[in-house]
Scaffold this active site. Structure first.
Site: not given
Length: 279
Positions: A160, A173
């Site tokens: 990501s 995250y």
């Protein structure tokens, strides 16, 4: 001088005869990846926690003319992963590609506006790290062992933009995906040294794509960008969110023989977000 043999694009980027498993294959991005691999010629195992969703995703691939197998399993349950791996080998006799697309953020591990990091429960951060990092490592152990018995195999992890730079609110995250990137490089070196250059591990780092988990963060109910969503678009030279289909070309390249000397890299598919300073 003898002529060099000509390699056709279909030989470099086709996946005919290959067998792939996509974890998180029932999600928006994972499902698109599974269908993309099938269109490139691969037989695809669709792994997801809910059996009915895995079966629906596999059925969709078969309706498009592909060959698929539903694999109901949780990436944090080793026994279920082993059952899924056995089902793939029993069905197709081999495994060549693993795409670790299972993951995502959890609402309880995301800071709400005005909430302090010091108020964020550590067990919630543990949960999102487990989902993304442990889930990737555990699936790589189970399916990777079967792949190592074969020839040229490819593991593709999903990272990501949050792994490379600090982003507000998504601490758990970001930490988890940073771990995925480090694990990608470590596994790339370790598996190639242990099993030969045919065992490769790379990753894709998607930019901002609208999925089930982040829709409320990026879009208002009327479909217009939220304040956060518009900030992202303003910092993306392509001036839009990604379309899941944007991931397919890079995925097929990393899974096939055209990237045979590519190992341990993280490829951004982000519309230029990671290249732009915002100024």
């Amino acid at each position: 001088m003898s002529e060099q043999p000509t390699t056709l694009p279909t030989e470099l980027f086709g996946l005919q005869g290959r067998v792939a498993v996509v974890t998180g294959g029932t999600g928006v991005l994972g499902g698109t990846m599974a269908r993309g691999l099938a269109r490139a010629g691969a037989k695809v195992g669709v792994l997801g926690r809910r059996q009915e969703k895995a079966e629906a995703a596999a059925r969709e691939i078969e309706e498009e003319g592909g060959e698929a197998l539903a694999l109901p399993a949780d990436v944090l349950d080793r026994e279920k992963l082993e059952d899924a791996c056995e089902a793939v080998i029993e069905r197709w006799g081999r495994l060549d590609v693993l795409v670790n697309a299972a993951g995502g953020n959890l609402a309880r591990a995301t800071l709400e506006p005005g909430q302090s990091f010091f108020d964020l429960p550590v067990e919630d951060m543990d949960a999102v790290v487990a989902l993304n990092l442990k889930g990737t490592l555990l699936a790589s152990q189970v399916f990777g062992e079967a792949m190592a018995r074969g020839g040229r195999c490819s593991i593709v992890n999903v990272s990501s933009m949050a792994a490379e730079r600090a982003m507000t609110r998504v601490v758990g995250y970001g930490v988890a995906k940073a771990g995925v990137e480090n694990a990608t490089r470590w596994l790339a070196a370790e598996l190639a040294r242990s099993f030969g250059e045919g065992m490769r591990v790379n990753a894709i780092a998607p930019g901002f794509f609208v999925g089930e988990q982040n829709r409320a963060l990026l879009l208002n109910e009327d479909g217009t960008p939220t304040t956060r969503g518009q900030t992202i678009i303003d910092h993306t030279p392509a001036a839009r969110f990604g379309d899941p289909e944007d991931l397919i070309g890079t995925l097929i390249w990393l899974c096939g023989p055209g990237s045979g000397f590519v190992n341990g890299v993280v490829v951004p598919v982000d519309g230029g977000f990671s290249a732009f300073s915002g100024v």
